[in-house]
Scaffold this active site. Structure first.
Site, PDB file in Angstrom:
ATOM      1  N   ASP A  92       1.975  12.724   2.014  1.00 54.06           N
ATOM      2  CA  ASP A  92       1.848  11.150   1.648  1.00 54.06           C
ATOM      3  C   ASP A  92       3.134  10.506   1.384  1.00 54.06           C
ATOM      4  O   ASP A  92       3.284   9.190   1.424  1.00 54.06           O
ATOM      5  CB  ASP A  92       0.914  11.113   0.407  1.00 54.06           C
TER       6      ASP A  92
ATOM      7  N   LEU B 273      -2.235   3.495  -3.551  1.00 54.07           N
ATOM      8  CA  LEU B 273      -1.914   2.487  -2.777  1.00 54.07           C
ATOM      9  C   LEU B 273      -0.740   2.634  -1.836  1.00 54.07           C
ATOM     10  O   LEU B 273      -0.066   1.765  -1.378  1.00 54.07           O
ATOM     11  CB  LEU B 273      -1.588   1.171  -3.685  1.00 54.07           C
ATOM     12  N   ARG B 274      -0.167   3.770  -1.574  1.00 61.87           N
ATOM     13  CA  ARG B 274       0.965   4.110  -1.010  1.00 61.87           C
ATOM     14  C   ARG B 274       0.847   3.715   0.473  1.00 61.87           C
ATOM     15  O   ARG B 274       1.644   2.737   1.238  1.00 61.87           O
ATOM     16  CB  ARG B 274       1.334   5.380  -0.868  1.00 61.87           C
ATOM     17  N   ALA B 275      -0.229   3.861   1.262  1.00 57.82           N
ATOM     18  CA  ALA B 275      -0.642   3.580   2.460  1.00 57.82           C
ATOM     19  C   ALA B 275      -0.640   1.755   2.653  1.00 57.82           C
ATOM     20  O   ALA B 275      -0.309   1.551   3.675  1.00 57.82           O
ATOM     21  CB  ALA B 275      -2.070   4.130   3.085  1.00 57.82           C
TER      22      ALA B 275
END
Length: 335
Positions: A164, A245-247
Site C-alpha cells: 500500500d 485514503l492513500r489510493a
C-alpha cells in the site's frame, strides 16, 4: 572511460510496447511524493533497463541500486557519535538514501528485503527527507528520489501494509507471441551492434521527454484539482474496496502529474481514469468490474527482454528489445 566509447543507457522513448510502465515512471519523476513505482513481472523483462532509461532523462541524476544484502545503516547512513564526543562536531556518514537524492533509486527484488529496510525506503520516498538518530543525536537530510522497486511474484509477495505504501504498480508480462519476441530480438541485437546509433536516433525524443518532465515539475503545484476529479477518485477507490485514503490521494496526485505533463492547468476526470488502474492494482480488495464497465486503459504490455537477471547469459545486461514509443500525452487521447 572515453565519452565517445561509453555505452549509453537504452533510450526511454524506445521502450517497446510498455505505455503503462512509461506513464507510471514519468508520473513518478514529475511528482516524487507519489511513493515510487512497483514493477512486478518475471525475470528478464527489462525492469532495470526501464529504470536506467528514466534516470537518463533527468539531467545529472544519479542512478543508485540498493544491494539485496544491504544493512539498514548502509541504507539510511549513520552519525559518528565518537566525533561528537571528541570535538563536538556532528558528522553524518551518508547512506544510499542520501546518495540517491535527485535521482533514481532502483531496488531489485524488493519483496526479499527485510521489512525495516522497505519501511525506511518508502518513508523517504513519500516525504523527501530522512532523519538519522543515534544516542539522542539526530541529523535530517534531503532525500528526494524516484523509487523504482521490482519483484518477481514467484519469489514471494510483499505484505499488504508495504504494498500500500508504493504509489503506483505495474505488471509486466512476457511477450505475447513469437512475432513480438522476434521484434524484441531484432531491436536488441541492433542496439548491441551499435548502441551509439540507436541512442542518436532517439535523442530528440528523449530530450523532449526531459523537457516535459522539467516543465511539469515547475507547474505541478499550480494544477487545480476540481470536484469532479475528486469525486471520480473517491468513487473508484470505494468500488475497489481499498483500505484508507492513500489510493484516493495517489490517484489525484498522479492525475495532477499527468495534467502537468500534458501542459494543462486543471485535472480532468479522464486523467483520473488514466491512472486509476496503476493506483488500485496492488490495493484492490474487490474484484475489478468487467471490461465493458471499466474506463478505457492500455492493454497489458508485452515486455522487452533484458539480460540483467541472468537468463540471457550470452548477451550484455543493459540493452533490451524496444521500438519507438510516443511522447508524453500520446499514450491516450487528449481531452
Amino acid at each position: 572511460m572515453n565519452p565517445e566509447t561509453e555505452i549509453p543507457a537504452y533510450p526511454f522513448s524506445a521502450l517497446v510496447g510498455q505505455p503503462r510502465l512509461q506513464q507510471a515512471l514519468l508520473l513518478a519523476a514529475v511528482d516524487e511524493s507519489l511513493g515510487g513505482v512497483l514493477i512486478s513481472g518475471p525475470r528478464g523483462t527489462a525492469k532495470s533497463t526501464a529504470a536506467r532509461a528514466l534516470a537518463a532523462l533527468l539531467p545529472g541524476a544519479p542512478f543508485v541500486t540498493l544491494p539485496l544484502a544491504a544493512s539498514l545503516e548502509q541504507l539510511v547512513g549513520t552519525l559518528d557519535v565518537e566525533d561528537v564526543l571528541r570535538d563536538g562536531r556532528l558528522r553524518f556518514k551518508p547512506g544510499i538514501l542520501a546518495r540517491a537524492h535527485g535521482g533514481v533509486l532502483y531496488v531489485d527484488e524488493v519483496n526479499l528485503l527485510p521489512d525495516a529496510l522497505v519501511d525506511a525506503l518508502l518513508d523517504a520516498a513519500a516525504s523527501g527527507v530522512h532523519t538519522v538518530e543515534r544516542d539522542g543525536i539526530s541529523e535530517r537530510h534531503a532525500s528526494r528520489f524516484v523509487l523504482v522497486g521490482t519483484m518477481n511474484p514467484e519469489e514471494g509477495e510483499l505484505r499488504p501494509q508495504l504494498l500500500d505504501r508504493f504509489g503506483l504498480s505495474v505488471v509486466i508480462a512476457n511477450p505475447a507471441d513469437t512475432a513480438a519476441r522476434q521484434a524484441i530480438l531484432r531491436a536488441r541485437l541492433a542496439f548491441d551492434r551499435d548502441p551509439q546509433r540507436v541512442a542518436s536516433e532517439h535523442a530528440a525524443h528523449d530530450a523532449a521527454l526531459a523537457r516535459a518532465i522539467a516543465t511539469a515539475r515547475a507547474r505541478l503545484d499550480a494544477v487545480e484539482l476540481g470536484d469532479a476529479a475528486l469525486a471520480r477518485a473517491a468513487d473508484l477507490a470505494h468500488a475497489a474496496g481499498v483500505d484508507g485514503l492513500r489510493a484516493d490521494l495517489v490517484m489525484l496526485r498522479a492525475a495532477r502529474a499527468l495534467a502537468a505533463l500534458d501542459g494543462r492547468d486543471a485535472v480532468l476526470v479522464q486523467d483520473v481514469d488514466a491512472v486509476a488502474d496503476d493506483a488500485l492494482l496492488h490495493r484492490r480488495r474487490h474484484p475489478a468490474p468487467p471490461p465493458a464497465a471499466r474506463p478505457e486503459a492500455p492493454p497489458p504490455p508485452p515486455a522487452a527482454c533484458s539480460g540483467g537477471d541472468g537468463d540471457w547469459g550470452a548477451l550484455p545486461p543493459q540493452p533490451a528489445g524496444f521500438e519507438t514509443a510516443s511522447l508524453p500525452g500520446t499514450w491516450r487521447p487528449k481531452a
